[in-house]
Design a protein around this motif. Structure first.
Motif, PDB file in Angstrom:
ATOM      1  N   GLU A 270      -8.693 -11.123  -8.379  1.00  0.00           N
ATOM      2  CA  GLU A 270      -7.260 -10.931  -8.143  1.00  0.00           C
ATOM      3  C   GLU A 270      -6.906 -11.455  -6.771  1.00  0.00           C
ATOM      4  O   GLU A 270      -7.701 -11.379  -5.844  1.00  0.00           O
ATOM      5  CB  GLU A 270      -6.909  -9.448  -8.228  1.00  0.00           C
ATOM      6  CG  GLU A 270      -7.219  -8.867  -9.578  1.00  0.00           C
ATOM      7  CD  GLU A 270      -6.296  -7.722  -9.924  1.00  0.00           C
ATOM      8  OE1 GLU A 270      -5.363  -7.454  -9.171  1.00  0.00           O
ATOM      9  OE2 GLU A 270      -6.527  -7.113 -10.963  1.00  0.00           O
ATOM     10  N   THR A 271      -5.700 -11.981  -6.653  1.00  0.00           N
ATOM     11  CA  THR A 271      -5.216 -12.417  -5.347  1.00  0.00           C
ATOM     12  C   THR A 271      -4.004 -11.583  -4.963  1.00  0.00           C
ATOM     13  O   THR A 271      -3.248 -11.121  -5.815  1.00  0.00           O
ATOM     14  CB  THR A 271      -4.848 -13.919  -5.346  1.00  0.00           C
ATOM     15  OG1 THR A 271      -3.861 -14.152  -6.339  1.00  0.00           O
ATOM     16  CG2 THR A 271      -6.063 -14.779  -5.599  1.00  0.00           C
ATOM     17  N   TRP A 272      -3.863 -11.398  -3.677  1.00  0.00           N
ATOM     18  CA  TRP A 272      -2.769 -10.618  -3.116  1.00  0.00           C
ATOM     19  C   TRP A 272      -2.089 -11.461  -2.055  1.00  0.00           C
ATOM     20  O   TRP A 272      -2.734 -12.239  -1.367  1.00  0.00           O
ATOM     21  CB  TRP A 272      -3.310  -9.338  -2.481  1.00  0.00           C
ATOM     22  CG  TRP A 272      -3.990  -8.422  -3.448  1.00  0.00           C
ATOM     23  CD1 TRP A 272      -5.249  -8.557  -3.946  1.00  0.00           C
ATOM     24  CD2 TRP A 272      -3.457  -7.252  -4.037  1.00  0.00           C
ATOM     25  NE1 TRP A 272      -5.526  -7.533  -4.810  1.00  0.00           N
ATOM     26  CE2 TRP A 272      -4.440  -6.700  -4.881  1.00  0.00           C
ATOM     27  CE3 TRP A 272      -2.232  -6.597  -3.933  1.00  0.00           C
ATOM     28  CZ2 TRP A 272      -4.243  -5.549  -5.613  1.00  0.00           C
ATOM     29  CZ3 TRP A 272      -2.033  -5.426  -4.655  1.00  0.00           C
ATOM     30  CH2 TRP A 272      -3.035  -4.923  -5.485  1.00  0.00           C
ATOM     31  N   THR A 273      -0.772 -11.296  -1.906  1.00  0.00           N
ATOM     32  CA  THR A 273      -0.013 -12.018  -0.899  1.00  0.00           C
ATOM     33  C   THR A 273       0.576 -11.016   0.077  1.00  0.00           C
ATOM     34  O   THR A 273       1.151  -9.998  -0.332  1.00  0.00           O
ATOM     35  CB  THR A 273       1.131 -12.834  -1.553  1.00  0.00           C
ATOM     36  OG1 THR A 273       0.560 -13.713  -2.518  1.00  0.00           O
ATOM     37  CG2 THR A 273       1.879 -13.646  -0.515  1.00  0.00           C
ATOM     38  N   VAL A 274       0.434 -11.293   1.370  1.00  0.00           N
ATOM     39  CA  VAL A 274       0.991 -10.419   2.402  1.00  0.00           C
ATOM     40  C   VAL A 274       2.504 -10.548   2.365  1.00  0.00           C
ATOM     41  O   VAL A 274       3.041 -11.651   2.463  1.00  0.00           O
ATOM     42  CB  VAL A 274       0.442 -10.794   3.794  1.00  0.00           C
ATOM     43  CG1 VAL A 274       1.094  -9.956   4.876  1.00  0.00           C
ATOM     44  CG2 VAL A 274      -1.081 -10.650   3.831  1.00  0.00           C
ATOM     45  N   VAL A 275       3.199  -9.405   2.174  1.00  0.00           N
ATOM     46  CA  VAL A 275       4.661  -9.438   2.112  1.00  0.00           C
ATOM     47  C   VAL A 275       5.309  -8.780   3.321  1.00  0.00           C
ATOM     48  O   VAL A 275       6.472  -9.047   3.609  1.00  0.00           O
ATOM     49  CB  VAL A 275       5.195  -8.796   0.805  1.00  0.00           C
ATOM     50  CG1 VAL A 275       4.802  -9.638  -0.389  1.00  0.00           C
ATOM     51  CG2 VAL A 275       4.736  -7.367   0.643  1.00  0.00           C
ATOM     52  N   ALA A 276       4.576  -7.924   4.031  1.00  0.00           N
ATOM     53  CA  ALA A 276       5.132  -7.284   5.225  1.00  0.00           C
ATOM     54  C   ALA A 276       3.996  -6.774   6.101  1.00  0.00           C
ATOM     55  O   ALA A 276       2.975  -6.315   5.603  1.00  0.00           O
ATOM     56  CB  ALA A 276       6.038  -6.120   4.836  1.00  0.00           C
ATOM     57  N   THR A 277       4.188  -6.885   7.408  1.00  0.00           N
ATOM     58  CA  THR A 277       3.204  -6.357   8.346  1.00  0.00           C
ATOM     59  C   THR A 277       3.914  -5.519   9.394  1.00  0.00           C
ATOM     60  O   THR A 277       5.035  -5.834   9.807  1.00  0.00           O
ATOM     61  CB  THR A 277       2.425  -7.489   9.052  1.00  0.00           C
ATOM     62  OG1 THR A 277       3.355  -8.322   9.736  1.00  0.00           O
ATOM     63  CG2 THR A 277       1.632  -8.321   8.068  1.00  0.00           C
ATOM     64  N   THR A 278       3.281  -4.440   9.776  1.00  0.00           N
ATOM     65  CA  THR A 278       3.755  -3.612  10.882  1.00  0.00           C
ATOM     66  C   THR A 278       2.563  -3.405  11.803  1.00  0.00           C
ATOM     67  O   THR A 278       1.458  -3.852  11.505  1.00  0.00           O
ATOM     68  CB  THR A 278       4.278  -2.244  10.401  1.00  0.00           C
ATOM     69  OG1 THR A 278       3.192  -1.489   9.885  1.00  0.00           O
ATOM     70  CG2 THR A 278       5.368  -2.393   9.357  1.00  0.00           C
TER      71      THR A 278
ATOM     72  N   SER B 200      -0.611 -10.828  -7.290  1.00  0.00           N
ATOM     73  CA  SER B 200       0.010 -11.951  -7.992  1.00  0.00           C
ATOM     74  C   SER B 200       0.099 -11.730  -9.488  1.00  0.00           C
ATOM     75  O   SER B 200       1.031 -12.204 -10.116  1.00  0.00           O
ATOM     76  CB  SER B 200      -0.711 -13.258  -7.693  1.00  0.00           C
ATOM     77  OG  SER B 200      -2.025 -13.091  -7.342  1.00  0.00           O
ATOM     78  N   ARG B 201      -0.824 -10.993 -10.069  1.00  0.00           N
ATOM     79  CA  ARG B 201      -0.846 -10.808 -11.524  1.00  0.00           C
ATOM     80  C   ARG B 201       0.387 -10.074 -12.026  1.00  0.00           C
ATOM     81  O   ARG B 201       1.024 -10.476 -12.992  1.00  0.00           O
ATOM     82  CB  ARG B 201      -2.109 -10.031 -11.927  1.00  0.00           C
ATOM     83  CG  ARG B 201      -2.178  -9.669 -13.393  1.00  0.00           C
ATOM     84  CD  ARG B 201      -3.510  -9.047 -13.772  1.00  0.00           C
ATOM     85  NE  ARG B 201      -4.004  -8.029 -12.888  1.00  0.00           N
ATOM     86  CZ  ARG B 201      -3.850  -6.708 -13.087  1.00  0.00           C
ATOM     87  NH1 ARG B 201      -3.218  -6.256 -14.138  1.00  0.00           N
ATOM     88  NH2 ARG B 201      -4.362  -5.846 -12.234  1.00  0.00           N
ATOM     89  N   ASP B 202       0.780  -8.974 -11.361  1.00  0.00           N
ATOM     90  CA  ASP B 202       1.874  -8.165 -11.888  1.00  0.00           C
ATOM     91  C   ASP B 202       2.909  -7.740 -10.844  1.00  0.00           C
ATOM     92  O   ASP B 202       3.831  -7.009 -11.140  1.00  0.00           O
ATOM     93  CB  ASP B 202       1.321  -6.921 -12.586  1.00  0.00           C
ATOM     94  CG  ASP B 202       0.497  -6.055 -11.658  1.00  0.00           C
ATOM     95  OD1 ASP B 202       0.400  -6.362 -10.452  1.00  0.00           O
ATOM     96  OD2 ASP B 202      -0.074  -5.065 -12.148  1.00  0.00           O
ATOM     97  N   GLY B 203       2.733  -8.194  -9.599  1.00  0.00           N
ATOM     98  CA  GLY B 203       3.712  -7.856  -8.570  1.00  0.00           C
ATOM     99  C   GLY B 203       3.546  -6.477  -7.967  1.00  0.00           C
ATOM    100  O   GLY B 203       4.394  -6.034  -7.201  1.00  0.00           O
ATOM    101  N   ALA B 204       2.457  -5.765  -8.303  1.00  0.00           N
ATOM    102  CA  ALA B 204       2.228  -4.431  -7.751  1.00  0.00           C
ATOM    103  C   ALA B 204       2.080  -4.502  -6.237  1.00  0.00           C
ATOM    104  O   ALA B 204       1.513  -5.454  -5.695  1.00  0.00           O
ATOM    105  CB  ALA B 204       0.981  -3.814  -8.372  1.00  0.00           C
ATOM    106  N   LEU B 205       2.617  -3.485  -5.553  1.00  0.00           N
ATOM    107  CA  LEU B 205       2.533  -3.417  -4.098  1.00  0.00           C
ATOM    108  C   LEU B 205       1.454  -2.424  -3.690  1.00  0.00           C
ATOM    109  O   LEU B 205       1.236  -1.406  -4.345  1.00  0.00           O
ATOM    110  CB  LEU B 205       3.874  -2.995  -3.505  1.00  0.00           C
ATOM    111  CG  LEU B 205       5.029  -3.977  -3.692  1.00  0.00           C
ATOM    112  CD1 LEU B 205       6.323  -3.355  -3.184  1.00  0.00           C
ATOM    113  CD2 LEU B 205       4.753  -5.277  -2.963  1.00  0.00           C
ATOM    114  N   ALA B 206       0.798  -2.710  -2.582  1.00  0.00           N
ATOM    115  CA  ALA B 206      -0.210  -1.814  -2.015  1.00  0.00           C
ATOM    116  C   ALA B 206      -0.335  -2.141  -0.535  1.00  0.00           C
ATOM    117  O   ALA B 206       0.217  -3.139  -0.053  1.00  0.00           O
ATOM    118  CB  ALA B 206      -1.557  -2.015  -2.718  1.00  0.00           C
ATOM    119  N   THR B 207      -1.047  -1.300   0.184  1.00  0.00           N
ATOM    120  CA  THR B 207      -1.384  -1.614   1.570  1.00  0.00           C
ATOM    121  C   THR B 207      -2.851  -2.002   1.607  1.00  0.00           C
ATOM    122  O   THR B 207      -3.621  -1.646   0.709  1.00  0.00           O
ATOM    123  CB  THR B 207      -1.146  -0.419   2.509  1.00  0.00           C
ATOM    124  OG1 THR B 207      -2.052   0.625   2.156  1.00  0.00           O
ATOM    125  CG2 THR B 207       0.293   0.070   2.451  1.00  0.00           C
TER     126      THR B 207
END
Length: 122
Positions: free
Chosen positions: A89-97, A106-113
């Motif tokens: 699975e691949t993940w894209t960074v959408v926000a950083t603090t 990328s597969r289903d748009g699920a969000l996680a940290t």
């Protein structure tokens, strides 16, 4: 137990946090973990035999998962950066603090940290 000695020669020096452990202190902590709890901590770069290093890496991978470029990354994450954790699975960074990094699968748009994914590094 290590007593704290001021490393900053001023009145506030005793309030400064202790400096990081030295190489000898880290080795003593690893020895104590072995003797008291049966935990072995061995930096791979201290194992010079290729077979032994591969054997221990295999055990760690089986227990904790493969080390990936993402899990070894030491620089801050950038928005839009793609993370391939090596699990298909691949993940894209959408926000950083300052304290967390939010990623989207990328597969289903699920969000996680990254902390939820076990990549707990900012």
């Amino acid at each position: 137990m290590r007593t704290h000695t001021a490393s900053i020669p001023c009145a506030l020096g005793r309030l400064a946090p202790a400096s990081p452990a030295s190489t000898d202190e880290l080795r003593a902590m690893r020895a104590a973990a072995w003797h008291k709890q049966g935990i072995v901590v061995v930096p791979l770069d201290e194992i010079y035999d290729d077979w032994d290093r591969a054997f221990l890496s295999g055990i760690a991978t089986k227990l904790y998962g493969a080390r990936t470029v993402a899990s070894r990354k030491s620089t801050p994450w950038r928005d839009g950066e793609v993370i391939d954790r090596g699990d298909g699975e691949t993940w894209t960074v959408v926000a950083t603090t300052g304290k967390s990094v939010t990623v989207q699968r990328s597969r289903d748009g699920a969000l996680a940290t990254l902390g939820q994914l076990g990549e707990g590094r900012s």
